[in-house]
Design a protein around this motif. Structure first.
Motif, PDB file in Angstrom:
ATOM      1  N   UNK A 243       0.786  -1.657   0.021  1.00 10.09           N
ATOM      2  CA  UNK A 243       0.085  -0.099   0.251  1.00 10.09           C
ATOM      3  C   UNK A 243       0.614   1.449   0.188  1.00 10.09           C
ATOM      4  N   UNK A 244       0.305   2.538  -1.092  1.00 13.41           N
ATOM      5  CA  UNK A 244       1.280   3.460  -0.613  1.00 13.41           C
ATOM      6  C   UNK A 244      -0.169   4.037  -1.011  1.00 13.41           C
ATOM      7  N   UNK A 245      -1.059   4.226  -1.646  1.00 12.66           N
ATOM      8  CA  UNK A 245      -2.158   5.241  -1.303  1.00 12.66           C
ATOM      9  C   UNK A 245      -3.324   5.165  -0.527  1.00 12.66           C
ATOM     10  N   UNK A 246      -3.160   4.716   0.586  1.00  9.71           N
ATOM     11  CA  UNK A 246      -4.390   4.049   1.134  1.00  9.71           C
ATOM     12  C   UNK A 246      -4.272   5.007   2.686  1.00  9.71           C
ATOM     13  N   UNK A 247      -4.637   5.536   2.653  1.00 11.47           N
ATOM     14  CA  UNK A 247      -5.142   6.375   4.533  1.00 11.47           C
ATOM     15  C   UNK A 247      -4.149   6.415   5.541  1.00 11.47           C
ATOM     16  N   UNK A 248      -4.513   4.734   5.417  1.00  7.68           N
ATOM     17  CA  UNK A 248      -3.184   3.944   7.199  1.00  7.68           C
ATOM     18  C   UNK A 248      -2.757   2.968   6.751  1.00  7.68           C
ATOM     19  N   UNK A 249      -1.864   2.667   7.093  1.00 11.49           N
ATOM     20  CA  UNK A 249      -0.831   1.562   6.985  1.00 11.49           C
ATOM     21  C   UNK A 249      -0.069   1.942   5.725  1.00 11.49           C
ATOM     22  N   UNK A 250       0.453   2.710   5.331  1.00  6.91           N
ATOM     23  CA  UNK A 250       1.113   2.400   4.116  1.00  6.91           C
ATOM     24  C   UNK A 250       3.118   1.867   4.597  1.00  6.91           C
ATOM     25  N   UNK A 251       3.412   1.520   2.874  1.00  9.68           N
ATOM     26  CA  UNK A 251       4.688   0.490   2.883  1.00  9.68           C
ATOM     27  C   UNK A 251       5.823   1.545   3.523  1.00  9.68           C
ATOM     28  N   UNK A 252       5.760   3.240   3.675  1.00  9.43           N
ATOM     29  CA  UNK A 252       6.745   3.222   4.654  1.00  9.43           C
ATOM     30  C   UNK A 252       5.601   4.867   5.745  1.00  9.43           C
ATOM     31  N   UNK A 253       6.907   5.315   6.435  1.00  9.95           N
ATOM     32  CA  UNK A 253       6.301   6.018   7.584  1.00  9.95           C
ATOM     33  C   UNK A 253       5.343   7.219   6.909  1.00  9.95           C
ATOM     34  N   UNK A 254       4.728   7.657   6.376  1.00  4.98           N
ATOM     35  CA  UNK A 254       4.479   8.189   5.329  1.00  4.98           C
ATOM     36  C   UNK A 254       2.816   7.598   5.633  1.00  4.98           C
ATOM     37  N   UNK A 255       1.343   8.850   5.900  1.00  5.89           N
ATOM     38  CA  UNK A 255       0.443   8.081   6.085  1.00  5.89           C
ATOM     39  C   UNK A 255       0.047   7.837   7.605  1.00  5.89           C
ATOM     40  N   UNK A 256      -1.243   7.424   8.471  1.00  8.33           N
ATOM     41  CA  UNK A 256      -1.183   6.686   9.138  1.00  8.33           C
ATOM     42  C   UNK A 256      -1.168   5.081  10.035  1.00  8.33           C
ATOM     43  N   UNK A 257       0.208   5.117  11.047  1.00  6.44           N
ATOM     44  CA  UNK A 257      -0.218   3.920  10.645  1.00  6.44           C
ATOM     45  C   UNK A 257      -0.952   3.470  12.498  1.00  6.44           C
ATOM     46  N   UNK A 258      -1.934   4.211  12.600  1.00  6.69           N
ATOM     47  CA  UNK A 258      -2.567   3.851  14.050  1.00  6.69           C
ATOM     48  C   UNK A 258      -4.188   3.061  14.074  1.00  6.69           C
ATOM     49  N   UNK A 259      -4.376   2.660  13.245  1.00  3.43           N
ATOM     50  CA  UNK A 259      -6.367   2.840  12.321  1.00  3.43           C
ATOM     51  C   UNK A 259      -5.865   1.325  13.246  1.00  3.43           C
ATOM     52  N   UNK A 260      -7.014   1.146  13.580  1.00  4.50           N
ATOM     53  CA  UNK A 260      -6.580   0.249  14.522  1.00  4.50           C
ATOM     54  C   UNK A 260      -5.898  -1.375  14.516  1.00  4.50           C
ATOM     55  N   UNK A 261      -4.805  -0.440  15.518  1.00  2.00           N
ATOM     56  CA  UNK A 261      -3.981  -1.402  15.942  1.00  2.00           C
ATOM     57  C   UNK A 261      -4.329  -2.388  16.616  1.00  2.00           C
ATOM     58  N   UNK A 262      -3.725  -3.304  16.437  1.00  4.25           N
ATOM     59  CA  UNK A 262      -3.748  -4.740  17.309  1.00  4.25           C
ATOM     60  C   UNK A 262      -5.057  -5.470  16.799  1.00  4.25           C
ATOM     61  N   UNK A 263      -6.035  -5.210  15.903  1.00  2.56           N
ATOM     62  CA  UNK A 263      -6.556  -5.847  15.536  1.00  2.56           C
ATOM     63  C   UNK A 263      -6.363  -6.383  14.228  1.00  2.56           C
ATOM     64  N   UNK A 264      -7.723  -7.399  13.622  1.00  3.60           N
ATOM     65  CA  UNK A 264      -6.820  -8.613  12.329  1.00  3.60           C
ATOM     66  C   UNK A 264      -7.380  -7.623  11.106  1.00  3.60           C
ATOM     67  N   UNK A 265      -6.703  -7.627  10.274  1.00  2.43           N
ATOM     68  CA  UNK A 265      -7.329  -6.182   9.203  1.00  2.43           C
ATOM     69  C   UNK A 265      -8.445  -7.047   8.421  1.00  2.43           C
ATOM     70  N   UNK A 266      -8.343  -8.848   8.076  1.00  2.00           N
ATOM     71  CA  UNK A 266      -9.421  -9.199   7.158  1.00  2.00           C
ATOM     72  C   UNK A 266     -10.634  -9.497   8.285  1.00  2.00           C
TER      73      UNK A 266
END
Lengths: 299, 200
Positions: free
Chosen positions: B166-189
């Motif tokens: 992911x490079x364009x998503x709002x959350x959890x991209x493959x770089x430090x950019x964007x937010x990485x706090x979206x539902x952390x500790x939960x399972x994506x699927x």
């Protein structure tokens, strides 16, 4: 004489070309439809309702009613869950809801009439269904306990066909004339159980089995019975195999693997129009219905 | 007899050659997909392609209880439509070892070079490492090396199976950019189901 020949050399091709212009266009061997915005995305099972086709759509979580001639959606209605098996009987559309593990009833307008078999219904993963109007019996492949269940029109469970021969059942079709039941089965290669189509009588006695190794199928899915032949959609081959219902020998095939019109990618079910003998196939990956005009006719 | 010997030699060669099956999981025995006798196509497969083969069991009306679909973007997405199919993320033959020394689960990634590490050819970030050892905390599992662990091991490389592309998503991209706090500790699927094209 030479002049005539010279004139003929000019006029003949002109006449031939003109003739071609007035010839009717060649009839299309195969027609494709059901794909437009807001339309089918992942068609699975198919059944007939007069001039319409009933198609369950796994991705859209909806049931579509399609015009047989135009292969266009007339209307659709949502299902709360993933719809699989569909059947039409007594003015009701029956839908197997994979998510809720039950069979639901709808009227042709799409209004939910409740759960088949009463408020509690039966916990069942209806992978495929076939209705025998003569005996008022609905046959359902249950993926939960890998059985075939027989219900009356009101949804009361009449009988459960349990057999050690059934390993991973997928589709079902009936031969009402002979009171025979065809159950397609993936088998389990690791257990040395090959893909088969089991043939039972209505009491659940195994009469014979059609071999996948012999006929060439490995992922047998939905089926239809017509003209003493079994029409079987194979998910991997991209073909509908037409088998002699007694011997299991291959009589002909419909389609080939691919995404072009008339080609199939993950075909999951087939229905044969009783009057026109046109074959309609749910073509899952391209998200459309394929019509093979006269495909139900045998050579 | 001669044809049989040739066939056995071909299968044996395939089993020991680099890049081929080494340790098949129980649910993927060879003859589930490969027809040793009489396959119409190449690689002892019938005339089909990988997605159709996978979906014949894991797709609609398939017999597997592990339902899956290809990865599409949301219908309301502002980005162009895409279609990520099975083999982009999965190697049907085995669970590959990853670059951190662990072993991936769910047949994630594939060996693409001599290192043998599980990698994914991403849509717009080239070939990237993928580490997927845990499904996340909803099953009582550690979040480290899950779908998207927000670089929990602080090596500066976002290599979870979801975030590595992911490079364009709002959350959890493959770089430090964007937010990485979206539902952390939960399972994506749990919300973005594999069976629903990973679309919520």
């Amino acid at each position: 004489m030479k002049c005539f020949l010279r004139q003929g050399a000019v006029i003949l091709p002109v006449l031939l070309a003109a003739g071609f212009l007035f010839l009717p266009p060649p009839s299309r061997a195969v027609e494709t439809g059901g794909r437009s915005p807001g339309d089918l995305a992942s068609p699975v099972r198919i059944a007939e309702m007069g001039d319409l086709l009933i198609v369950s759509d796994y991705r859209e979580k909806a049931v579509f009613l399609l015009n047989k001639l135009k292969l266009k959606s007339v209307r659709s209605f949502p299902v709360k869950g993933a719809p699989l098996a569909v059947a039409y009987t007594g003015g009701r559309i029956l839908v197997g809801n994979e998510t809720e593990k039950r069979i639901e009833m709808y009227n042709p307008a799409g209004n939910n009439l409740g759960v088949f078999g009463g408020s509690r219904g039966n916990r069942i993963l209806a992978r495929d269904m076939a209705m025998d109007e003569r005996s008022d019996t609905l046959f359902v492949v249950d993926g939960l306990d890998r059985t075939v269940k027989l219900f009356d029109r009101e949804g009361t469970l009449i009988q459960t066909i349990m057999s050690r021969d059934i390993v991973n059942p997928a589709g079902i079709a009936i031969d009402a004339e002979r009171s025979e039941l065809y159950v397609s089965d993936y088998g389990d290669p690791s257990l040395k159980n090959p893909a088969l189509v089991h043939v039972f009588d209505y009491s659940g006695n195994l009469r014979r089995a059609l071999s996948g190794q012999r006929a060439g199928f490995s992922r047998p899915q939905g089926m239809s019975f017509s003209e003493d032949h079994l029409f079987l959609a194979d998910g991997v081959l991209g073909k509908v195999l037409v088998l002699d219902s007694s011997s299991g020998s291959l009589a002909k095939t419909l389609g080939s693997f691919g995404a072009e019109p008339g080609q199939l990618m993950l075909p999951l079910d087939v229905v044969i129009d009783r009057l026109t003998k046109d074959a309609y196939v749910t073509n899952n990956r391209p998200g459309r219905i394929e019509r093979f005009p006269g495909g139900g006719l045998l050579p | 007899m001669k044809r049989c010997l040739i066939l056995i030699a071909v299968v044996a060669a395939a089993m020991i050659s680099p890049g081929s099956a080494k340790a098949l999981i129980a649910a993927h025995q060879c003859n589930y997909c490969h027809a040793v006798h009489g396959a119409a196509g190449s690689a002892l497969l019938n005339d089909t392609q990988a997605e159709t083969l996978c979906m014949s069991c894991h797709g609609p009306a398939g017999i597997s209880t592990l339902k899956a679909e290809v990865h599409l973007n949301d219908r309301n997405s502002v980005y162009p439509a895409f279609r990520i199919t099975c083999r982009t993320c999965h190697d049907p033959h085995d669970n590959g070892g990853n670059w951190l020394g662990g072993s991936n689960i769910r047949l994630t990634g594939s060996r693409q070079d001599a290192t043998g590490y599980a990698r994914i050819t991403t849509p717009n970030s080239g070939v990237r490492e993928v580490v997927f050892e845990s499904r996340g905390s909803t099953a009582g599992m550690p979040t480290l090396h899950s779908f998207a662990d927000a670089d929990e091991d602080a090596n500066g490389y976002y290599d979870g199976v979801c975030e590595t592309c992911h490079t364009l998503t709002k959350f959890h991209r493959n770089s430090a950019a964007g937010s990485h706090n979206h539902n952390t500790g939960d399972t994506c699927v749990r919300c973005h189901l594999h069976a629903s094209n990973f679309v919520k």
